[in-house]
Scaffold this motif. Structure first.
Motif, mmCIF file in Angstrom:
data_model
loop_
_atom_site.group_PDB
_atom_site.id
_atom_site.type_symbol
_atom_site.label_atom_id
_atom_site.label_comp_id
_atom_site.label_asym_id
_atom_site.label_seq_id
_atom_site.Cartn_x
_atom_site.Cartn_y
_atom_site.Cartn_z
ATOM 1 N N ARG A 64 -22.287 7.532 59.362
ATOM 2 C CA ARG A 64 -21.415 6.433 59.716
ATOM 3 C C ARG A 64 -22.106 5.037 59.679
ATOM 4 O O ARG A 64 -21.601 4.103 59.050
ATOM 5 C CB ARG A 64 -20.591 6.480 61.058
ATOM 6 C CG ARG A 64 -19.555 5.390 61.103
ATOM 7 C CD ARG A 64 -18.462 5.637 62.218
ATOM 8 N NE ARG A 64 -19.120 5.715 63.529
ATOM 9 C CZ ARG A 64 -18.406 5.703 64.706
ATOM 10 N NH1 ARG A 64 -17.032 5.979 64.625
ATOM 11 N NH2 ARG A 64 -19.076 5.875 65.855
ATOM 12 N N TYR A 67 -22.623 4.076 55.993
ATOM 13 C CA TYR A 67 -21.090 3.296 55.653
ATOM 14 C C TYR A 67 -20.890 1.851 55.885
ATOM 15 O O TYR A 67 -20.351 1.211 55.251
ATOM 16 C CB TYR A 67 -20.087 4.045 55.554
ATOM 17 C CG TYR A 67 -20.254 5.736 54.747
ATOM 18 C CD1 TYR A 67 -19.968 5.511 53.387
ATOM 19 C CD2 TYR A 67 -20.810 6.655 55.414
ATOM 20 C CE1 TYR A 67 -20.272 6.739 52.506
ATOM 21 C CE2 TYR A 67 -20.869 7.726 54.650
ATOM 22 C CZ TYR A 67 -20.504 7.804 53.271
ATOM 23 O OH TYR A 67 -20.740 8.855 52.511
ATOM 24 N N ASP A 68 -21.170 1.874 57.330
ATOM 25 C CA ASP A 68 -21.025 0.380 57.949
ATOM 26 C C ASP A 68 -21.900 -0.617 57.151
ATOM 27 O O ASP A 68 -21.656 -1.681 57.189
ATOM 28 C CB ASP A 68 -21.517 0.571 59.557
ATOM 29 C CG ASP A 68 -21.273 -0.588 60.288
ATOM 30 O OD1 ASP A 68 -20.211 -1.196 60.226
ATOM 31 O OD2 ASP A 68 -22.176 -1.192 61.056
ATOM 32 N N TYR A 88 -16.502 5.441 55.712
ATOM 33 C CA TYR A 88 -16.489 5.115 57.087
ATOM 34 C C TYR A 88 -15.142 5.725 57.702
ATOM 35 O O TYR A 88 -15.511 6.234 58.853
ATOM 36 C CB TYR A 88 -16.330 3.621 56.888
ATOM 37 C CG TYR A 88 -16.547 2.815 58.366
ATOM 38 C CD1 TYR A 88 -17.754 3.109 59.011
ATOM 39 C CD2 TYR A 88 -15.515 2.263 58.878
ATOM 40 C CE1 TYR A 88 -18.090 2.340 60.315
ATOM 41 C CE2 TYR A 88 -15.721 1.912 60.070
ATOM 42 C CZ TYR A 88 -17.189 1.897 60.793
ATOM 43 O OH TYR A 88 -17.091 1.142 62.118
ATOM 44 N N CYS A 91 -15.554 9.512 58.538
ATOM 45 C CA CYS A 91 -16.442 9.531 59.892
ATOM 46 C C CYS A 91 -15.717 9.262 61.282
ATOM 47 O O CYS A 91 -15.800 10.100 62.159
ATOM 48 C CB CYS A 91 -17.583 8.592 59.645
ATOM 49 S SG CYS A 91 -19.022 9.020 58.513
ATOM 50 N N ASN A 92 -14.555 8.037 60.853
ATOM 51 C CA ASN A 92 -14.012 7.641 62.010
ATOM 52 C C ASN A 92 -13.029 8.774 62.535
ATOM 53 O O ASN A 92 -12.717 9.006 63.649
ATOM 54 C CB ASN A 92 -13.316 6.379 61.680
ATOM 55 C CG ASN A 92 -14.191 5.269 62.286
ATOM 56 O OD1 ASN A 92 -15.347 5.383 62.878
ATOM 57 N ND2 ASN A 92 -13.807 3.999 61.793
ATOM 58 N N THR A 148 -25.250 11.567 53.156
ATOM 59 C CA THR A 148 -24.222 12.257 53.512
ATOM 60 C C THR A 148 -24.672 13.765 52.929
ATOM 61 O O THR A 148 -24.497 14.743 53.608
ATOM 62 C CB THR A 148 -22.986 11.851 53.180
ATOM 63 O OG1 THR A 148 -22.545 10.691 53.792
ATOM 64 C CG2 THR A 148 -21.821 12.971 53.722
#
Length: 257
Positions: A64, A67-68, A88, A91-92, A148
């Motif tokens: 994550r 992606y952040d 993102y 993942c969340n 990933t």
């Protein structure tokens, strides 16, 4: 400094710091040569050539984070429609599902993950495969997608056992104090000192994991242990462990009302 620790579900929480002069893969191989079981880790390749019998479990917090980072280079008004937000959000979704599992058994968590988490993970990996050929590999999003897919084998392993975690955050929290403090000894060059520091950090962090007050506990240990011959009765050492009933009763940190 290498850190090895038990899971938060252990009845005997332990954090072990080991100093080694390099980041070579031989270090964890040697330390874990007699270990069998699951090992949570980040994506460092040294953990991917460990002895047989060790199953490496990847970290979605690291995934994550990539992606952040990709989102940070995109204008605020464009983020909602970006491809980075898709990864993102995947993942969340996995982390949000995990929050609903906090009060259930490992067996139930295993079943629920197969029912709820696996379809999301499959969709996430399928999306990453689709995006890889059309994303610049050296862009921040390209790096996120590469991580990933490169780590996909290990990222899927949390589905194998309900006791496993979605991330390696527990270890990152354990080593945080060392990372924050290391600026204070920037010019310390003794390897013997580093090994001594590893021992001290192992003791203090393990005490913290067990909720024990360090100063009164260590005072007790220094006063009592020199008078005991553990060669005659090694089992006596157990009563000095931070998780022993006696130590818990005497030195447990009590929360203020």
């Amino acid at each position: 400094m290498w850190l090895y620790r038990t899971s938060d579900k252990s009845s005997t929480p332990i954090s072990l710091f080991e100093y080694q002069p390099t980041r070579a893969k031989e270090n964890p191989r040697n330390f874990l040569k007699e270990f069998k079981g699951y090992l949570h880790s980040d994506g460092y390749e040294a953990y991917h050539s460990l002895p047989e019998g060790i199953t490496v479990v990847g970290c979605f917090a690291h995934a994550r984070r990539y992606y952040d980072e990709a989102l940070k280079v995109i204008k605020q008004e464009e983020r909602a429609s970006s491809n980075a937000i898709v990864g993102y959000k995947y993942c969340n979704m996995l982390f949000n599902i995990e929050e609903t599992f906090s009060e259930i058994s490992a067996e139930e968590r295993y079943k629920k993950r197969l029912e709820l988490s696996k379809p999301i993970l499959d969709a996430f990996l399928a999306w990453a495969l689709k995006m890889q050929p059309i994303t610049a590999p050296k862009s921040t999003l390209g790096k996120a997608i590469h991580y990933t897919l490169e780590q996909s084998k290990y990222l899927q392993h949390f589905l194998l056992d309900g006791r496993l975690e979605l991330s390696n955050n527990l270890s990152e929290r354990s080593i945080r104090d060392f990372v924050i403090g290391r600026g204070n000894w920037l010019f310390s060059k003794s390897q013997n000192g580093a090994r001594s520091s590893a021992t001290i950090y192992s003791i203090i962090q393990t005490l913290k994991e067990n909720g024990i007050k360090p100063v009164p506990y260590l005072t007790h240990v220094f006063e009592e242990m020199p008078n005991i011959d553990f060669r005659e009765n090694p089992n006596l050492l157990e009563k000095f462990m931070p998780w022993s009933e006696e130590i818990q009763n005497r030195f447990k940190i009590t929360k203020k009302a």
